[in-house]
Enzyme design. Structure first.
Site, PDB file in Angstrom:
ATOM      1  CG  HIS A 119      -0.225  -0.276   2.502  1.00 41.40           C
ATOM      2  ND1 HIS A 119       0.150  -1.547   2.891  1.00 41.40           N
ATOM      3  CD2 HIS A 119       0.206   0.555   3.484  1.00 41.40           C
ATOM      4  CE1 HIS A 119       0.774  -1.493   4.051  1.00 41.40           C
ATOM      5  NE2 HIS A 119       0.827  -0.219   4.441  1.00 41.40           N
ATOM      6  CB  CYS A 150       7.367  -1.417   0.640  1.00 44.52           C
ATOM      7  SG  CYS A 150       9.004  -1.296   1.374  1.00 44.52           S
ATOM      8  N   GLY A 151       6.853   1.406   1.271  1.00 45.16           N
ATOM      9  CA  GLY A 151       6.992   2.783   1.738  1.00 45.16           C
ATOM     10  C   GLY A 151       8.419   3.297   1.675  1.00 45.16           C
ATOM     11  CB  THR A 152      11.423   2.683   3.554  1.00 45.11           C
ATOM     12  OG1 THR A 152      11.382   1.284   3.862  1.00 45.11           O
ATOM     13  CG2 THR A 152      10.739   3.510   4.620  1.00 45.11           C
ATOM     14  N   GLY A 153      11.070   0.969   0.734  1.00 43.01           N
ATOM     15  CA  GLY A 153      11.821   0.052  -0.123  1.00 43.01           C
ATOM     16  C   GLY A 153      12.650  -0.938   0.672  1.00 43.01           C
ATOM     17  N   GLY A 180      11.830  -2.926   3.551  1.00 37.23           N
ATOM     18  CA  GLY A 180      11.200  -4.198   3.894  1.00 37.23           C
ATOM     19  C   GLY A 180      11.011  -5.114   2.701  1.00 37.23           C
ATOM     20  CG  HIS A 236      30.123  -3.399 -10.747  1.00 36.91           C
ATOM     21  ND1 HIS A 236      30.936  -2.585  -9.988  1.00 36.91           N
ATOM     22  CD2 HIS A 236      30.458  -3.161 -12.033  1.00 36.91           C
ATOM     23  CE1 HIS A 236      31.736  -1.901 -10.790  1.00 36.91           C
ATOM     24  NE2 HIS A 236      31.451  -2.225 -12.034  1.00 36.91           N
ATOM     25  NE  ARG A 276       3.670   5.401   3.067  1.00 37.99           N
ATOM     26  CZ  ARG A 276       3.246   4.414   3.832  1.00 37.99           C
ATOM     27  NH1 ARG A 276       4.062   3.871   4.721  1.00 37.99           N
ATOM     28  NH2 ARG A 276       2.007   3.984   3.718  1.00 37.99           N
ATOM     29  CG  HIS A 310      31.823  -7.167 -11.787  1.00 39.91           C
ATOM     30  ND1 HIS A 310      32.169  -6.482 -10.638  1.00 39.91           N
ATOM     31  CD2 HIS A 310      32.277  -6.428 -12.823  1.00 39.91           C
ATOM     32  CE1 HIS A 310      32.785  -5.369 -10.974  1.00 39.91           C
ATOM     33  NE2 HIS A 310      32.875  -5.307 -12.289  1.00 39.91           N
ATOM     34  NE  ARG A 340      34.685  -8.886  -6.960  1.00 40.51           N
ATOM     35  CZ  ARG A 340      35.249  -7.844  -7.500  1.00 40.51           C
ATOM     36  NH1 ARG A 340      34.530  -6.927  -8.137  1.00 40.51           N
ATOM     37  NH2 ARG A 340      36.556  -7.668  -7.411  1.00 40.51           N
TER      38      ARG A 340
END
Length: 145
Positions: free
Chosen positions: A9, A65-68, A70, A98, A109, A133, A136
């Site tokens: 959401h 998500c709100g902050t990315g 989670g 990379h 948000r 790379h 890795r």
């Protein structure tokens, strides 16, 4: 090219913007939700989106998500997923060049729509360099249980 997009959401508005942006660029976009601003659990959305990538039905994906934070943590619990939380163009480009990230995450948000489009374009326009790379990436994959 088929790509998946999903959000909780807190990322719904940005998902709508980025989905339209990808379609304008010619991508076939698979939207796994959510489809409104009613509360949902981001791990459920991450799982659905990651399954689209790990199954090969989609080549890569976008999570929001709100902050990315989670949703990227949840995605990285799925074997075969390398999801990077991106907040600027350089990081988006480098995670493809990379890390060969097959998912990118945004904070709905914390990242505005115009900046998010530029960041996504940087990711899309980059190519994995391989070479040093590659070993890795193999070491990262070896960490998966």
């Amino acid at each position: 090219m088929k790509v998946v997009i999903g959000c909780d959401h807190g990322g719904f508005e940005l998902k709508e913007v980025l989905s339209a942006h990808l379609k304008d660029k010619g991508f076939d976009v698979v939207d796994v939700g959510t489809y409104d601003t009613n509360s949902v659990d981001y791990p459920d959305i991450a799982q659905k989106a990651c399954e689209e990538v790990t199954s090969g039905r989609c080549e890569w994906g976008v999570l929001i998500c709100g902050t990315g934070i989670g949703i990227s943590i949840a995605a990285n619990k799925v074997n075969g997923i390398r999801c990077a939380l991106v907040s600027n163009e350089y990081s988006a480009e480098m995670t493809k060049r990379h890390n060969n990230a097959n998912m990118v995450a945004f904070g709905g948000r914390v990242t505005g729509p115009d900046l998010a489009k530029h960041i996504l374009d940087a990711y899309v326009g980059a190519e994995f360099e391989g070479g040093r790379h590659e070993k890795r990436i193999e070491k990262i994959s070896a960490l998966e249980g």
